[in-house]
Each structure stands twice: as structure tokens, then as C-alpha cells.
Design a protein around this motif. Sequence first.
Motif, PDB file in Angstrom:
ATOM      1  N   LYS A  92       0.854  -1.198   0.000  1.00  0.00           N
ATOM      2  CA  LYS A  92       0.000   0.000   0.000  1.00  0.00           C
ATOM      3  C   LYS A  92       0.883   1.239   0.000  1.00  0.00           C
ATOM      4  N   GLU A  93       0.610   2.176  -0.928  1.00  0.00           N
ATOM      5  CA  GLU A  93       1.389   3.404  -1.027  1.00  0.00           C
ATOM      6  C   GLU A  93       1.121   4.301   0.182  1.00  0.00           C
ATOM      7  N   VAL A  94       2.224   4.761   0.820  1.00  0.00           N
ATOM      8  CA  VAL A  94       2.075   5.624   1.994  1.00  0.00           C
ATOM      9  C   VAL A  94       2.795   6.964   1.841  1.00  0.00           C
ATOM     10  N   ARG A  95       3.632   7.098   0.798  1.00  0.00           N
ATOM     11  CA  ARG A  95       4.333   8.374   0.592  1.00  0.00           C
ATOM     12  C   ARG A  95       4.856   8.436  -0.825  1.00  0.00           C
ATOM     13  N   SER A  96       4.816   9.615  -1.417  1.00  0.00           N
ATOM     14  CA  SER A  96       5.333   9.798  -2.769  1.00  0.00           C
ATOM     15  C   SER A  96       5.988  11.171  -2.877  1.00  0.00           C
ATOM     16  N   GLU A  97       7.250  11.218  -3.331  1.00  0.00           N
ATOM     17  CA  GLU A  97       7.999  12.470  -3.450  1.00  0.00           C
ATOM     18  C   GLU A  97       8.793  12.464  -4.755  1.00  0.00           C
ATOM     19  N   ASN A 118       8.601  -4.040   7.169  1.00  0.00           N
ATOM     20  CA  ASN A 118       7.414  -4.028   6.305  1.00  0.00           C
ATOM     21  C   ASN A 118       7.247  -2.740   5.497  1.00  0.00           C
ATOM     22  N   PHE A 119       8.388  -2.090   5.156  1.00  0.00           N
ATOM     23  CA  PHE A 119       8.356  -0.911   4.282  1.00  0.00           C
ATOM     24  C   PHE A 119       9.385  -1.077   3.169  1.00  0.00           C
ATOM     25  N   ILE A 120       9.060  -0.552   2.006  1.00  0.00           N
ATOM     26  CA  ILE A 120       9.964  -0.594   0.862  1.00  0.00           C
ATOM     27  C   ILE A 120       9.686   0.622  -0.013  1.00  0.00           C
ATOM     28  N   ALA A 121      10.711   1.068  -0.763  1.00  0.00           N
ATOM     29  CA  ALA A 121      10.536   2.235  -1.637  1.00  0.00           C
ATOM     30  C   ALA A 121      10.986   1.896  -3.049  1.00  0.00           C
ATOM     31  N   GLY A 140      10.335   6.235   7.085  1.00  0.00           N
ATOM     32  CA  GLY A 140      11.453   7.164   6.924  1.00  0.00           C
ATOM     33  C   GLY A 140      12.719   6.480   6.442  1.00  0.00           C
ATOM     34  N   ASP A 141      12.982   5.282   6.978  1.00  0.00           N
ATOM     35  CA  ASP A 141      14.169   4.536   6.539  1.00  0.00           C
ATOM     36  C   ASP A 141      14.075   4.193   5.052  1.00  0.00           C
ATOM     37  N   ALA A 142      12.905   3.787   4.622  1.00  0.00           N
ATOM     38  CA  ALA A 142      12.713   3.429   3.214  1.00  0.00           C
ATOM     39  C   ALA A 142      12.931   4.642   2.314  1.00  0.00           C
ATOM     40  N   TYR A 143      12.386   5.787   2.705  1.00  0.00           N
ATOM     41  CA  TYR A 143      12.547   6.997   1.905  1.00  0.00           C
ATOM     42  C   TYR A 143      14.006   7.438   1.875  1.00  0.00           C
ATOM     43  N   SER A 144      14.687   7.383   3.025  1.00  0.00           N
ATOM     44  CA  SER A 144      16.092   7.781   3.097  1.00  0.00           C
ATOM     45  C   SER A 144      16.961   6.885   2.228  1.00  0.00           C
ATOM     46  N   GLN A 145      16.708   5.583   2.262  1.00  0.00           N
ATOM     47  CA  GLN A 145      17.471   4.646   1.437  1.00  0.00           C
ATOM     48  C   GLN A 145      17.217   4.906  -0.042  1.00  0.00           C
ATOM     49  N   ALA A 146      15.989   5.251  -0.395  1.00  0.00           N
ATOM     50  CA  ALA A 146      15.654   5.569  -1.782  1.00  0.00           C
ATOM     51  C   ALA A 146      16.402   6.817  -2.249  1.00  0.00           C
ATOM     52  N   CYS A 147      16.475   7.817  -1.390  1.00  0.00           N
ATOM     53  CA  CYS A 147      17.212   9.041  -1.731  1.00  0.00           C
ATOM     54  C   CYS A 147      18.686   8.732  -1.979  1.00  0.00           C
ATOM     55  N   ASP A 148      19.248   7.845  -1.166  1.00  0.00           N
ATOM     56  CA  ASP A 148      20.649   7.454  -1.351  1.00  0.00           C
ATOM     57  C   ASP A 148      20.846   6.754  -2.691  1.00  0.00           C
ATOM     58  N   LEU A 149      19.888   5.906  -3.066  1.00  0.00           N
ATOM     59  CA  LEU A 149      19.975   5.217  -4.358  1.00  0.00           C
ATOM     60  C   LEU A 149      19.960   6.210  -5.510  1.00  0.00           C
ATOM     61  N   VAL A 150      19.042   7.164  -5.438  1.00  0.00           N
ATOM     62  CA  VAL A 150      18.925   8.169  -6.497  1.00  0.00           C
ATOM     63  C   VAL A 150      20.193   9.004  -6.589  1.00  0.00           C
ATOM     64  N   ASP A 151      20.683   9.477  -5.440  1.00  0.00           N
ATOM     65  CA  ASP A 151      21.877  10.322  -5.428  1.00  0.00           C
ATOM     66  C   ASP A 151      23.095   9.572  -5.966  1.00  0.00           C
ATOM     67  N   HIS A 152      23.236   8.304  -5.555  1.00  0.00           N
ATOM     68  CA  HIS A 152      24.369   7.505  -6.011  1.00  0.00           C
ATOM     69  C   HIS A 152      24.299   7.289  -7.531  1.00  0.00           C
TER      70      HIS A 152
END
Length: 286
Positions: A92-97, A118-121, A140-152
Amino acid sequence: MDKNNFEAFTNLPALKKNAIQVCGQEFIDSLTKKGIYVKDRQFWVEVNKKLNIPDDAYESKQTREQTEREQVLLENKAKKQAENERLLANKKEVRSENRKEWKITVFELNESDIFGKNFIAECTKEPDLQEKTSFCNTKGDAYSQACDLVDHFEIQQESLRIFMEHYAVMKDLYLMIIYLSSGDQHNQYLNNIRRNSKENFTGVSCWNGFDFKIIDALEAEGLLELSSTKKNLTMNKKGMKAAINILQKINLDGVDRLLEQRKYHEEYINYKSQLDIMEEQEEEEE
């Protein structure tokens, strides 16, 4: 190796007591009477012969065990993938940025994984780029990890863009420098061929003291060949032809004279040896 074959075939350590166990006391005593003792290689040769142990028993066991390990890894990977797909089926979608032209979407799973996460991005960018985080403990952890992936990813792309701009300029320069600073290279291992002839000519060679990224890129294009130590490089016929074409187009004092001195290279480059023909046939078959 004879001891290894014995151990692989019998699953017993290569000891005298074990040889007696599988071959019998009488057979081992017969070897001793001949002056063949357990410390001797011939002892295990005779034991293996008695037991009809193949010479490749150890290698076969190693291969079999490696195959079994790889099979277990593949099965575990398949099970993990199937479990992940099951967990993601009802997310279930809980955040989109949006971040750097990427869309980051965080999902919550209906059921946690074996570690209680139980969260994934998911990160997507048009037209078809997609990255996915591992399972996380919090939104928050899922979003932060996603940001790291994008930046890398974007840092890597920027580094690649800068390198390609640099390579576009350096490629021609490197080809010219390498060509003009190299000496003829011949394959000295071809039999019945006159020394240093066009039949065994392979290219020109020089000491490799250049930027490895540029050299690697030239090698990837099939213009150069590196030695196993990467200390020496050889410009092959394809690279020589490219270098000569570049040199013929530039206005640089002395280039015409240098090219005239190497005029014979044109004949060498265009000549097809038996080795060249064989390599071309192999490429066509591939």
C-alpha cells in the motif's frame, strides 16, 4: 593427488588403517613385502588400482560439490524472490515524493518479512529507469534509502558524462601518441615464418604509462591490447589504421615525414595472415 582420489572415492582419510579396511590386510602386507609403504606415492597408486578408483575421482567430487552448492544457492535465491513477490503483492502506497527528476514511492506491506520489516521504496525515472530499496523498518528509513539510491545513481551518471567528454578529446590524442611512440610487434611463436615479416606482424607496442581509464576504453573498442600485467600495451591493426587516419587529417609539423617513414605499415595493416582469417571466421561464427 592419489591420496586425494582415495579420500574422494571412499570418504575416508588416506591412512594405512583405512586402506586395510577397504583392501584387506593381505593386500597391504603384499605391498609391504615389495617395499612399498604408506608414505610412498606408489602405495596409494596400488590401493586405488585395487579399488578401481578413477584418476579424476577427486576432481569429479570437487565439481559435483561445486554444482550442488550452486544449485542450493539458486534454489535459495528463487525461494527468496518468490517470498518477496508474495510480500509485495499487496503493498500500500504511503508516501510519494519527487527528487532529481525521479519519483520516490514508499509502500507499506500487509505482512512483515522474517526480520520484521514491512516498508519498501521504489524509485522511477522516465523512460524506463527503476531502482528498489531493500525492506526497511520504518517509512522514513525506506525513503532515506531511496534518496541514497537516487543520489548515487546520479553521481555515477555525472562521472560517466564527464569521462565521455574527456575521452572524446583524449581518444585521438592517445591514438596518435601511442602510434608514434611505438615499435613494431611481431608474433615470434609462429613456426616456419620469416622473422619480422608481415605474416607475423601483430601491431606496434610501447610501455603503458597512460591514464588507465582511457586505455581501458580504447581496449574496449578493440583498438589496443594490454599485457596481463597491464604494463605494456599493443596497438593492433585496427588501432593503427585509426591513428594513421587521424594523423593524415591534422596540420602538425613533421607528421608527414613520420608517416612516410612508416609507409610500409599500410601494407602490413591491409595484409590478411592466416591467423587474421581464422579470427574473422571465429567472429562470424559467434
